[in-house]
Design a protein around this motif. Structure first.
Motif, PDB file in Angstrom:
ATOM      1  N   ILE B  32       0.853  -1.194   0.000  1.00  0.00           N
ATOM      2  CA  ILE B  32       0.000   0.000   0.000  1.00  0.00           C
ATOM      3  C   ILE B  32       0.891   1.248   0.000  1.00  0.00           C
ATOM      4  O   ILE B  32       1.741   1.398   0.883  1.00  0.00           O
ATOM      5  N   PRO B  33       0.720   2.120  -0.985  1.00  0.00           N
ATOM      6  CA  PRO B  33       1.570   3.318  -1.055  1.00  0.00           C
ATOM      7  C   PRO B  33       1.407   4.191   0.197  1.00  0.00           C
ATOM      8  O   PRO B  33       0.294   4.360   0.696  1.00  0.00           O
ATOM      9  N   LYS B  69      -5.826   7.598   3.387  1.00  0.00           N
ATOM     10  CA  LYS B  69      -6.974   7.462   2.470  1.00  0.00           C
ATOM     11  C   LYS B  69      -6.507   7.230   1.036  1.00  0.00           C
ATOM     12  O   LYS B  69      -7.084   6.415   0.315  1.00  0.00           O
ATOM     13  N   SER B  70      -5.467   7.956   0.631  1.00  0.00           N
ATOM     14  CA  SER B  70      -4.931   7.762  -0.724  1.00  0.00           C
ATOM     15  C   SER B  70      -4.402   6.350  -0.892  1.00  0.00           C
ATOM     16  O   SER B  70      -4.594   5.720  -1.939  1.00  0.00           O
ATOM     17  N   GLY B  71      -3.719   5.855   0.161  1.00  0.00           N
ATOM     18  CA  GLY B  71      -3.183   4.496   0.101  1.00  0.00           C
ATOM     19  C   GLY B  71      -4.292   3.466  -0.023  1.00  0.00           C
ATOM     20  O   GLY B  71      -4.205   2.537  -0.836  1.00  0.00           O
ATOM     21  N   GLU B  76      -3.333  -0.915  -4.995  1.00  0.00           N
ATOM     22  CA  GLU B  76      -2.755  -1.821  -3.997  1.00  0.00           C
ATOM     23  C   GLU B  76      -3.615  -1.864  -2.734  1.00  0.00           C
ATOM     24  O   GLU B  76      -3.786  -2.929  -2.126  1.00  0.00           O
ATOM     25  N   GLY B  77      -4.157  -0.708  -2.338  1.00  0.00           N
ATOM     26  CA  GLY B  77      -5.040  -0.666  -1.174  1.00  0.00           C
ATOM     27  C   GLY B  77      -6.329  -1.429  -1.437  1.00  0.00           C
ATOM     28  O   GLY B  77      -6.827  -2.161  -0.567  1.00  0.00           O
ATOM     29  N   GLY B  82      -9.804  -5.967  -0.746  1.00  0.00           N
ATOM     30  CA  GLY B  82     -10.579  -7.004  -1.418  1.00  0.00           C
ATOM     31  C   GLY B  82     -10.196  -8.404  -0.987  1.00  0.00           C
ATOM     32  O   GLY B  82     -10.986  -9.348  -1.132  1.00  0.00           O
ATOM     33  N   ASP B  83      -8.989  -8.541  -0.443  1.00  0.00           N
ATOM     34  CA  ASP B  83      -8.510  -9.851   0.016  1.00  0.00           C
ATOM     35  C   ASP B  83      -9.118 -10.246   1.359  1.00  0.00           C
ATOM     36  O   ASP B  83      -9.078 -11.417   1.731  1.00  0.00           O
TER      37      ASP B  83
END
Lengths: 102, 102
Positions: B32-33, B69-71, B76-77, B82-83
């Motif tokens: 996650i960025p 929030k951006s991440g 990737e977030g 979703g996982d």
């Protein structure tokens, strides 16, 4: 390291809660033996769904769970725990655990 | 700083959860960025009453809630979010907030 998470659900009077927390409760909690770092949420506690129902989160850092338990069992820890009923009118959830950085 | 707390309630199969978390989910979440630090609970997640009903807590650190929030909104977030349904069979609570050290 270990963490104690203290999650305060939204109280009846948020301004009174905030005043009491900073003026009375935080100084009591700071006296808990073994406390290494004390963080609190600033502003809104959110969840992905929007409202979280949580007003404030405190994260208290200790060296390990044994130190955390000793701190909570101390007179200072008992004083802080006993103070919760004076202001946490929405209820409070506590979790504690050792942590690893991964 | 800001924190994302991810609290996993006790899953149906704890060993399968732990295996999946470390092998599949944590590597996804690490992408996650803006993620600055990633801590997870080690051993039991306790509460003062004893059993907490919580199996694992993850604490993800970001510079501030905007970065968090951006991440989460990034591909990737979204992949990490979703996982969750693939292994969090007991349910999961998320909270995020900016923090102050006091």
């Amino acid at each position: 390291m270990a963490r104690l998470l203290v999650m305060y659900k939204t109280p009846k009077d948020q301004a009174a809660f905030d005043d009491y927390y900073m003026r009375i409760h935080a100084p009591l909690a700071k006296k808990i033996p073994g406390l290494r770092k004390y963080e609190i949420s600033r502003g809104r506690v959110a969840s992905p769904a929007g409202d979280s129902g949580c007003h404030l989160v405190a994260i208290l850092h200790f060296d390990d769970v044994e130190a955390l338990k000793s701190g909570l069992a101390s007179p200072e820890g008992q004083a802080a725990a006993g103070d919760l009923s004076n202001f946490a009118s929405g209820g409070v959830d506590l979790l504690f655990f050792d942590t690893n950085e991964i």
